[in-house]
Design a protein around this motif. Structure first.
Motif, short mmCIF file in Angstrom:
data_model
loop_
_atom_site.label_atom_id
_atom_site.label_comp_id
_atom_site.label_asym_id
_atom_site.label_seq_id
_atom_site.Cartn_x
_atom_site.Cartn_y
_atom_site.Cartn_z
N VAL A 190 0.85 -1.30 -0.03
CA VAL A 190 -0.01 -0.07 0.04
C VAL A 190 0.87 1.40 0.02
N LYS A 191 1.73 0.98 0.91
CA LYS A 191 2.79 2.51 0.90
C LYS A 191 3.39 2.73 -0.55
N SER A 192 3.99 1.61 -0.97
CA SER A 192 4.56 1.86 -2.52
C SER A 192 3.49 2.51 -3.40
N LYS A 193 2.25 1.57 -3.21
CA LYS A 193 1.34 2.09 -4.20
C LYS A 193 1.02 3.70 -4.15
N ASP A 194 1.09 4.16 -2.99
CA ASP A 194 0.68 5.65 -2.97
C ASP A 194 1.66 6.43 -3.37
N ALA A 195 3.10 5.85 -3.07
CA ALA A 195 4.19 6.80 -3.81
C ALA A 195 4.22 6.49 -5.23
N LEU A 196 3.85 5.41 -5.87
CA LEU A 196 4.15 5.42 -7.24
C LEU A 196 2.81 6.29 -8.02
N LEU A 197 1.66 6.06 -7.32
CA LEU A 197 0.69 6.98 -8.06
C LEU A 197 0.84 8.46 -7.73
N GLY A 198 1.55 8.61 -6.81
CA GLY A 198 2.05 10.35 -6.47
C GLY A 198 3.08 10.61 -7.66
N VAL A 199 3.93 9.60 -8.27
CA VAL A 199 4.90 10.23 -9.05
C VAL A 199 4.13 10.19 -10.26
N VAL A 200 3.24 9.30 -10.79
CA VAL A 200 2.23 9.77 -12.00
C VAL A 200 1.61 11.35 -12.00
N ARG A 201 1.13 11.13 -10.64
CA ARG A 201 0.43 12.74 -10.52
C ARG A 201 1.36 13.82 -10.67
N ARG A 202 2.48 13.56 -10.21
CA ARG A 202 3.44 14.98 -10.35
C ARG A 202 3.85 14.99 -11.71
N VAL A 203 4.08 13.87 -12.39
CA VAL A 203 4.67 14.10 -13.79
C VAL A 203 3.65 15.10 -14.63
N ALA A 204 2.46 14.81 -14.36
CA ALA A 204 1.19 15.57 -15.07
C ALA A 204 1.28 17.02 -14.31
N ASP A 205 1.46 17.04 -13.01
CA ASP A 205 1.47 18.63 -12.44
C ASP A 205 2.69 19.44 -12.95
N GLU A 206 3.70 18.68 -13.61
CA GLU A 206 4.75 19.61 -13.95
C GLU A 206 4.42 19.85 -15.58
N GLY A 207 3.44 19.45 -16.00
CA GLY A 207 2.99 19.94 -17.43
C GLY A 207 2.82 18.86 -18.55
N SER A 208 3.25 17.62 -18.13
CA SER A 208 3.06 16.62 -19.06
C SER A 208 1.78 16.00 -18.96
N ALA A 209 1.48 14.78 -19.76
CA ALA A 209 0.08 14.10 -19.89
C ALA A 209 0.43 12.86 -19.44
N ALA A 210 -0.74 12.08 -18.65
CA ALA A 210 -0.46 10.79 -18.13
C ALA A 210 -1.71 9.88 -18.65
N VAL A 211 -1.41 8.53 -18.68
CA VAL A 211 -2.40 7.79 -19.08
C VAL A 211 -2.26 6.72 -17.97
N ILE A 212 -3.23 6.22 -17.38
CA ILE A 212 -3.22 5.24 -16.35
C ILE A 212 -4.10 4.03 -16.85
N ILE A 213 -3.89 3.03 -17.27
CA ILE A 213 -4.74 1.89 -17.78
C ILE A 213 -4.86 0.55 -16.76
N SER A 214 -5.88 0.60 -16.26
CA SER A 214 -6.01 -0.35 -15.16
C SER A 214 -7.48 -0.98 -14.86
N ASP A 215 -7.54 -1.84 -14.10
CA ASP A 215 -8.84 -2.37 -13.62
C ASP A 215 -8.63 -2.18 -12.10
N GLU A 216 -7.65 -1.68 -11.53
CA GLU A 216 -7.75 -1.46 -10.03
C GLU A 216 -8.24 -0.12 -9.53
#
Length: 508
Positions: A440-466
């Motif tokens: 769970v802790k790593s999950k939050d950190a990894l998703l935070g990284v994806v969010r940060r990438v977008a917040d810095e001006g890029s685009a992100a796509v998450i493909i999942s059923d989770e």
């Protein structure tokens, strides 16, 4: 051969009680139960991680439970390891066909048991036996046809007939409709109903809840490795069924979500126009703008995984185009996708993401070796320096850049995969189930990284059923059988999204 219709008082085709199964510290099944009557079509449903696959492995003799009991037709399950005895009780027809494609139907039906009393195979006798077996179960297939030339549902009929020929009266169907079109599904269901009338029981595992209502009389729901409910299908509404799967009441609100942001009007970073892959998904137009995380939600056979692999160049689309900041991406080319600015976090870090016997530094810099030294050379000092910055940025718990990634925890291995994806500072980051198999802790950190990438001006796509993967998304598109059936802002509930992914969404 085919039995008469089952008696109302006959013992259960299978009865499992109090099943516990652990894998190390993980409890995969926590005292679950299941009963399937002769001639019944019984659905087993639940989200990923609910315990369905583990139960199947217990019911087919692949795993020995740590506690609990299993009986078939009132008799104790065979001894663990007695393959022939298990084959006479139960068989599983998986989503991916297990027939040997280059062998004939007859050869597949009697593989490893052609003629035990003879040194030579009588092909005439083999064909006759196959014809009798197929006719007995009403399967209209040429015994001498190659398995690879059959339609998908015909291959499934062959697998079912083979299982029944061992004496099994319980067939487990694991996502049997994933590769079938509508007509194929109806032919399969007609055959299953016919076999039910002969006393054959089916355990039906599917992400498509509408099919549960079409085929099954009883449904069992597992959630978080526990039994939640068993009820007649006719007495359980679709809302109640989804609520049982998610633990989310109809009026319940979801957990944390990305905050509602301003409407974005900038030019899209990532765009698809008429993108399609025959047999996987219909033409799709997507736009992902700077600062946005787009979620593509879908269960098995939804087409979302194939879409992700096309975006990063691993597969070639049947039609349409992909552009990154206005630049067209060459179809089916991973190097070109990288050069165009697409970063990729794969689902299977061991098979697609890591070279496990190499160091953290080497893995993190795989996509930027051209930047680590002059004239195509790779300077170890620059590699270490680059890796050290990624280790600090992503908080990778490691002894240092030289440590082999095989020595890291699953969460930290995944962070190395993310480091590799971010090394080229991508304009668009595509993440396929980015938190699979991490804590769970790593999950939050990894998703935070994806969010940060977008917040810095890029685009992100998450493909999942989770569902947890999708909470960081600004928008979520739900795919079902290759088409978008619903679009959600950041305020969706678990029930709404799961219903759409399972094909019973109100927005279809």
């Amino acid at each position: 051969m085919p039995h008469a219709a089952h008696s109302a008082h006959a013992p259960a085709a299978v009865h499992a009680e109090g099943i516990v199964k652990r894998f190390g510290p993980t409890v995969a099944l926590d005292g679950v139960r299941l009963t399937v009557a002769p001639g019944e079509s019984h659905a087993l449903v639940g989200r990923n991680g609910a315990g369905k696959s583990t139960l199947v492995s217990v019911l087919t003799g692949l795993h020995k439970p740590d506690a609990g009991s299993v009986t078939f037709d009132g008799e104790p399950a065979p001894a663990f390891g007695d393959t022939a005895a298990w084959q006479s009780k139960v068989a599983c027809v998986y989503q991916k066909s297990m027939v040997v494609p280059d062998l004939t139907v007859a050869e597949n039906l009697f593989l490893n048991r052609f003629d035990a009393g003879s040194r030579f195979i009588s092909w005439r006798q083999l064909r006759r036996r196959a014809e009798e077996l197929l006719a007995g179960y009403g399967v209209s297939v040429d015994p001498m046809a190659r398995a690879k030339d059959l339609a998908v549902e015909q291959r499934q009929f062959v697998e079912i007939a083979r299982a029944l020929s061992f004496g099994a009266r319980l067939i487990i169907l694991d996502e049997p409709t994933a590769q079938l079109d509508a007509r194929g599904i109806q032919r399969l269901f007609a055959k299953l109903r016919e076999l039910q009338s002969q006393g054959v029981a089916f355990l039906f595992i599917s992400h498509h809840l509408q099919e549960v209502y079409e085929l099954c009389t009883t449904v069992t729901v597992y959630r978080d490795a526990r039994h939640v409910v068993t009820a007649p299908v006719a007495e359980l509404t679709k809302d109640d069924l989804v609520a049982a799967m998610t633990g989310d009441s109809i009026s319940g609100t979801s957990q944390w979500h990305a905050p509602v942001g301003p409407v974005r009007t900038e030019e899209p970073v990532l765009r698809t126009e008429g993108l399609t892959l025959e047999g996987e998904f219909e033409p799709l137009d997507l736009e992902v703008r700077p600062g946005e995380v787009l979620g593509l939600a879908g269960a098995a056979a939804s087409g979302n995984t194939a879409l992700g692999e096309i975006l990063v160049g691993m597969r070639k689309a049947s039609g349409g185009r992909i552009t990154v900041r206005g630049r067209e991406v060459k179809p089916g080319s991973v190097p070109h996708a990288l050069d165009a600015g697409i970063g990729y976090i794969p689902e299977d870090r061991h098979r697609q993401g890591l070279v496990v016997d190499r160091s953290v530094a080497e893995n993190a810099t795989l996509t930027v070796t051209d930047q680590l030294g002059p004239w195509g050379t790779v300077l170890p000092s620059r590699t270490r320096e680059f890796a050290q910055s990624m280790i600090a940025s992503l908080d990778i718990k490691t002894q240092g850049p030289e440590q082999p990634v095989s020595g890291l925890s699953g969460g930290n291995q995944q962070k190395v995969v993310v480091a590799r994806a971010l090394a080229r500072r991508p304009s668009a980051l595509v993440a396929l189930r980015p938190t699979a198999g991490v804590d769970v802790k790593s999950k939050d950190a990894l998703l935070g990284v994806v969010r940060r990438v977008a917040d810095e001006g890029s685009a992100a796509v998450i493909i999942s059923d989770e569902l947890d993967d999708l909470r960081v998304c600004d928008r979520v598109l739900a795919l079902f059988h290759g088409r978008v059936v619903a679009t959600f802002g950041s305020g969706w509930t678990d029930r709404e999204l799961v219903a759409a992914m399972e094909g019973v969404g109100e927005q279809e």
